[in-house]
Write a protein that holds these residues in place. Structure first.
Motif, PDB file in Angstrom:
ATOM      1  N   ALA A  86      48.353  28.895  49.539  1.00 54.00           N
ATOM      2  CA  ALA A  86      47.148  28.370  48.899  1.00 54.00           C
ATOM      3  C   ALA A  86      46.985  29.008  47.530  1.00 54.00           C
ATOM      4  CB  ALA A  86      45.939  28.678  49.769  1.00 54.00           C
ATOM      5  N   VAL A  87      46.280  28.287  46.660  1.00 54.40           N
ATOM      6  CA  VAL A  87      45.955  28.797  45.329  1.00 54.40           C
ATOM      7  C   VAL A  87      44.500  28.441  45.057  1.00 54.40           C
ATOM      8  CG1 VAL A  87      46.477  28.642  42.852  1.00 54.40           C
ATOM      9  CG2 VAL A  87      48.327  28.450  44.524  1.00 54.40           C
ATOM     10  N   GLY A  88      43.766  29.419  44.544  1.00 56.01           N
ATOM     11  CA  GLY A  88      42.358  29.189  44.247  1.00 56.01           C
ATOM     12  C   GLY A  88      42.117  28.989  42.760  1.00 56.01           C
ATOM     13  N   CYS A  89      41.102  29.643  42.244  1.00 54.58           N
ATOM     14  CA  CYS A  89      40.641  29.384  40.873  1.00 54.58           C
ATOM     15  C   CYS A  89      41.439  30.126  39.824  1.00 54.58           C
ATOM     16  CB  CYS A  89      39.172  29.790  40.753  1.00 54.58           C
ATOM     17  SG  CYS A  89      38.130  28.990  41.975  1.00 54.58           S
ATOM     18  N   LEU A  90      42.296  31.064  40.239  1.00 53.87           N
ATOM     19  CA  LEU A  90      43.006  31.914  39.276  1.00 53.87           C
ATOM     20  C   LEU A  90      44.512  31.773  39.440  1.00 53.87           C
ATOM     21  CD1 LEU A  90      41.000  35.212  39.910  1.00 53.87           C
ATOM     22  CD2 LEU A  90      40.643  33.574  38.051  1.00 53.87           C
ATOM     23  N   VAL A  91      45.235  31.749  38.320  1.00 51.00           N
ATOM     24  CA  VAL A  91      46.700  31.748  38.403  1.00 51.00           C
ATOM     25  C   VAL A  91      47.341  32.910  37.658  1.00 51.00           C
ATOM     26  CG1 VAL A  91      47.048  29.290  38.904  1.00 51.00           C
ATOM     27  CG2 VAL A  91      46.781  30.031  36.520  1.00 51.00           C
ATOM     28  N   ASP A  92      46.530  33.715  36.961  1.00 50.66           N
ATOM     29  CA  ASP A  92      47.100  34.880  36.277  1.00 50.66           C
ATOM     30  C   ASP A  92      45.964  35.757  35.748  1.00 50.66           C
ATOM     31  OD1 ASP A  92      49.143  36.500  35.389  1.00 50.66           O
ATOM     32  OD2 ASP A  92      49.978  35.063  33.961  1.00 50.66           O
ATOM     33  N   SER A  93      46.309  37.007  35.411  1.00 49.76           N
ATOM     34  CA  SER A  93      45.367  37.916  34.746  1.00 49.76           C
ATOM     35  C   SER A  93      46.208  39.021  34.125  1.00 49.76           C
ATOM     36  CB  SER A  93      44.353  38.491  35.744  1.00 49.76           C
ATOM     37  OG  SER A  93      44.984  39.418  36.606  1.00 49.76           O
ATOM     38  N   CYS A  94      45.577  39.978  33.434  1.00 46.15           N
ATOM     39  CA  CYS A  94      46.384  40.960  32.682  1.00 46.15           C
ATOM     40  C   CYS A  94      47.111  41.939  33.596  1.00 46.15           C
ATOM     41  CB  CYS A  94      45.500  41.697  31.680  1.00 46.15           C
ATOM     42  SG  CYS A  94      44.603  43.126  32.355  1.00 46.15           S
ATOM     43  N   GLN A  95      46.581  42.186  34.804  1.00 47.98           N
ATOM     44  CA  GLN A  95      47.186  43.131  35.772  1.00 47.98           C
ATOM     45  C   GLN A  95      47.208  44.569  35.246  1.00 47.98           C
ATOM     46  OE1 GLN A  95      48.480  42.108  39.124  1.00 47.98           O
ATOM     47  NE2 GLN A  95      46.919  40.684  38.395  1.00 47.98           N
ATOM     48  N   ASP A  96      46.365  44.858  34.269  1.00 46.78           N
ATOM     49  CA  ASP A  96      46.405  46.177  33.657  1.00 46.78           C
ATOM     50  C   ASP A  96      45.027  46.586  33.133  1.00 46.78           C
ATOM     51  OD1 ASP A  96      47.501  48.503  32.680  1.00 46.78           O
ATOM     52  OD2 ASP A  96      47.968  47.628  30.715  1.00 46.78           O
ATOM     53  N   CYS A  97      43.998  46.311  33.916  1.00 44.84           N
ATOM     54  CA  CYS A  97      42.654  46.718  33.507  1.00 44.84           C
ATOM     55  C   CYS A  97      41.927  47.161  34.783  1.00 44.84           C
ATOM     56  CB  CYS A  97      41.909  45.568  32.821  1.00 44.84           C
ATOM     57  SG  CYS A  97      41.339  44.268  33.922  1.00 44.84           S
ATOM     58  N   PRO A  98      40.806  47.852  34.662  1.00 49.58           N
ATOM     59  CA  PRO A  98      40.131  48.334  35.879  1.00 49.58           C
ATOM     60  C   PRO A  98      39.787  47.217  36.863  1.00 49.58           C
ATOM     61  CG  PRO A  98      39.229  49.383  33.919  1.00 49.58           C
ATOM     62  CD  PRO A  98      40.167  48.326  33.431  1.00 49.58           C
ATOM     63  N   SER A  99      39.414  46.048  36.355  1.00 44.97           N
ATOM     64  CA  SER A  99      39.078  44.940  37.271  1.00 44.97           C
ATOM     65  C   SER A  99      40.319  44.484  38.035  1.00 44.97           C
ATOM     66  CB  SER A  99      38.499  43.753  36.498  1.00 44.97           C
ATOM     67  OG  SER A  99      37.299  44.112  35.884  1.00 44.97           O
ATOM     68  N   CYS A 100      41.422  44.283  37.312  1.00 42.96           N
ATOM     69  CA  CYS A 100      42.651  43.846  37.983  1.00 42.96           C
ATOM     70  C   CYS A 100      43.145  44.924  38.945  1.00 42.96           C
ATOM     71  CB  CYS A 100      43.735  43.519  36.954  1.00 42.96           C
ATOM     72  SG  CYS A 100      43.414  42.001  36.043  1.00 42.96           S
ATOM     73  N   ASP A 101      43.057  46.197  38.499  1.00 43.06           N
ATOM     74  CA  ASP A 101      43.537  47.293  39.356  1.00 43.06           C
ATOM     75  C   ASP A 101      42.757  47.371  40.665  1.00 43.06           C
ATOM     76  OD1 ASP A 101      45.355  47.946  37.474  1.00 43.06           O
ATOM     77  OD2 ASP A 101      44.273  49.681  36.667  1.00 43.06           O
ATOM     78  N   SER A 102      41.478  46.931  40.632  1.00 41.26           N
ATOM     79  CA  SER A 102      40.661  47.027  41.841  1.00 41.26           C
ATOM     80  C   SER A 102      40.617  45.701  42.606  1.00 41.26           C
ATOM     81  CB  SER A 102      39.235  47.473  41.475  1.00 41.26           C
ATOM     82  OG  SER A 102      38.664  46.532  40.583  1.00 41.26           O
ATOM     83  N   GLY A 103      41.491  44.757  42.234  1.00 41.84           N
ATOM     84  CA  GLY A 103      41.542  43.489  42.971  1.00 41.84           C
ATOM     85  C   GLY A 103      40.405  42.552  42.633  1.00 41.84           C
ATOM     86  N   ASN A 104      39.820  42.755  41.463  1.00 42.93           N
ATOM     87  CA  ASN A 104      38.760  41.842  40.996  1.00 42.93           C
ATOM     88  C   ASN A 104      39.276  41.070  39.784  1.00 42.93           C
ATOM     89  OD1 ASN A 104      36.261  42.450  42.665  1.00 42.93           O
ATOM     90  ND2 ASN A 104      36.960  44.501  42.076  1.00 42.93           N
ATOM     91  N   GLU A 105      40.390  40.375  40.007  1.00 43.86           N
ATOM     92  CA  GLU A 105      41.065  39.691  38.903  1.00 43.86           C
ATOM     93  C   GLU A 105      40.150  38.676  38.218  1.00 43.86           C
ATOM     94  OE1 GLU A 105      42.138  39.912  42.046  1.00 43.86           O
ATOM     95  OE2 GLU A 105      44.089  40.911  42.028  1.00 43.86           O
ATOM     96  N   GLN A 106      39.145  38.175  38.944  1.00 46.41           N
ATOM     97  CA  GLN A 106      38.237  37.196  38.330  1.00 46.41           C
ATOM     98  C   GLN A 106      37.464  37.808  37.171  1.00 46.41           C
ATOM     99  OE1 GLN A 106      37.684  38.886  41.061  1.00 46.41           O
ATOM    100  NE2 GLN A 106      35.544  39.004  41.645  1.00 46.41           N
ATOM    101  N   ASN A 107      37.327  39.144  37.183  1.00 48.80           N
ATOM    102  CA  ASN A 107      36.592  39.835  36.124  1.00 48.80           C
ATOM    103  C   ASN A 107      37.532  40.530  35.137  1.00 48.80           C
ATOM    104  OD1 ASN A 107      34.546  40.762  38.847  1.00 48.80           O
ATOM    105  ND2 ASN A 107      33.982  39.231  37.341  1.00 48.80           N
TER     106      ASN A 107
END
Ligand SMILES: NC(=O)c1ccc[n+]([C@@H]2O[C@H](COP(=O)([O-])OP(=O)(O)OC[C@H]3O[C@@H](n4cnc5c(N)ncnc54)[C@H](OP(=O)(O)O)[C@@H]3O)[C@@H](O)[C@H]2O)c1
Ligand SMILES: [Zn+2]
Ligand SMILES: [Zn+2]
Length: 353
Positions: A86-107
């Motif tokens: 399944a795929v939801g609303c997101l297909v990518d993010s920077c993977q290198d910020c506090p939000s991405c590091d904490s699994g909050n890629e939406q932010n």
């Protein structure tokens, strides 16, 4: 590049029409997915109509995507061909910020890449969503559909479900919580089912008297009609948590009144100026108003697993892709019970030059 069938809107308020779109050749960490089902979210209509002023046309909406893995890139390890994904609303993010590091890629502080009407981080091209036969997505943003979850019903969990799951979890809703859900639509009906599954006592606040029986059947203990001032006044200070899914500008003050001490109203629907909020309603009972945006990948997988384990399924009306424009009209006329899901097999019957 391979070309696939899809439905797109070419300008604001236009009907969706069949077209062919290109999907990129696989990058090493990409998963190619043959789409089986895609839910129709109210955000799809907001985007097609350019309600948020940022739509790039042609626009292929769809971010409640369920399908099977068709191919994998050379570095993909978590999926193999044939897996249910399944795929939801997101297909990518920077993977290198506090939000991405904490699994909050939406932010993601650098801005996540949305599944449609987003900007591909490598090419800058506009992303195209799930109203299509096929999609290519970075492995990290692909979710696993548990074997116990019916693929037909999994789609709406990817946006409607996760959008309500995130604030329910963030605010600790569980046994003993008194919850109100405002608006019984795609998001609202999932909020009722999930809050009930978490052990809360749930009240639905609706503009539609005709939905009262459905609300109870979905698990609500009570129903309030927002147009009935007496019923609303009689519920003052009653709830710990209110989830407000109304999709347009509105007055939140009547709902704030319903919160008890330290109560929280979480807004997920209206992305526009609200009518003025009365400060006293916040100050006098330590109430707060908050917002919430979809959810990150770990929470979305948690939700899929929770729904499989507890047999929580969206209530869906399946539609043929050729009926997509009438589904859009019905959704905007508040006539959907409670989520449209497109059966993508119907795309095979659509002739495109
Ligand atoms: N925050 C996020 O991350 C996020 C994610 C997904 C969607 N959204 C947004 O959330 C909103 C709801 O999406 P949805 O897919 O659940 O929409 P939906 O299926 O159309 O449901 C919205 C419900 O709100 C009520 N409603 C509609 N118009 C109203 C009005 N003018 N005044 C009061 N109530 C009204 C109706 O319920 P009753 O008949 O019960 O009154 C309707 O069923 C949309 O704006 C969507 O863009 C936000
Ligand atoms: Zn959505
Ligand atoms: Zn980030």
């Amino acid at each position: 590049m391979t070309r696939y069938k899809a439905f797109c809107a070419c300008e604001a308020h236009a009907e969706l029409t069949p077209t062919r779109i290109e999907r990129r050749n696989l990058r090493a960490d990409d998963v190619a997915i043959a789409i089986d089902y895609c839910g129709i979210c109210h955000s799809d209509a907001h985007t097609v109509n350019n309600d948020w002023g940022s739509t790039v046309y042609p626009c292929v909406p769809g971010h409640e995507i369920v399908g099977h893995v068709a191919a994998i890139g050379s570095d993909v390890t978590r999926y193999k061909v044939g897996d249910r994904v399944a795929v939801g609303c997101l297909v990518d993010s920077c993977q290198d910020c506090p939000s991405c590091d904490s699994g909050n890629e939406q932010n993601c502080t650098k801005g996540p890449t949305a599944t449609y009407n987003g900007k591909d981080r490598h090419t800058g091209e506009t992303t195209l969503g799930g109203y299509s036969e096929h999609i290519v997505v970075r492995e990290k943003f692909v979710l696993r559909v548990p074997a116990a979850l019916d693929m037909k019903y999994a789609g709406p969990l990817l946006c409607a479900g996760i959008t309500v799951w995130t604030p329910l979890r963030r605010h600790g809703v569980g046994k003993g919580s008194k919850v109100a859900v405002v608006g019984l639509g795609g998001l609202g009906h999932m909020a009722v089912k999930l809050a009930v599954a978490l052990g809360a006592e749930v009240t639905v606040i609706t503009t539609s008297a005709g939905k009262a029986d459905d609300a109870r059947a979905l698990g609500a203990a009570d129903v309030l009609l927002s147009k009935e001032p007496k019923a609303m006044q009689g519920s003052a200070n009653r709830f710990d948590f209110i989830l407000d899914t109304i999709p347009t500008k509105h007055n939140v003050n009547p709902y704030l009144t319903l919160l008890g001490r330290n109560g929280v109203l979480v807004l997920v629907g209206a992305l526009e100026p609200l009518e003025a909020i009365h400060g006293a309603l916040l100050v006098l009972n330590n109430r707060s108003i908050s917002g919430s945006l979809i959810g990150g990948l770990p929470a979305t997988q948690e939700l899929l697993d929770f729904c499989a384990e507890h047999n929580v399924l969206p209530t869906c009306e399946m539609v043929d892709v050729r009926d997509i424009n009438s589904a859009f009209k019905r959704m905007q006329a508040n006539d959907v019970k409670y989520r449209f899901v497109i059966d993508m097999a119907s795309l095979r019957n659509v002739e495109i030059d």
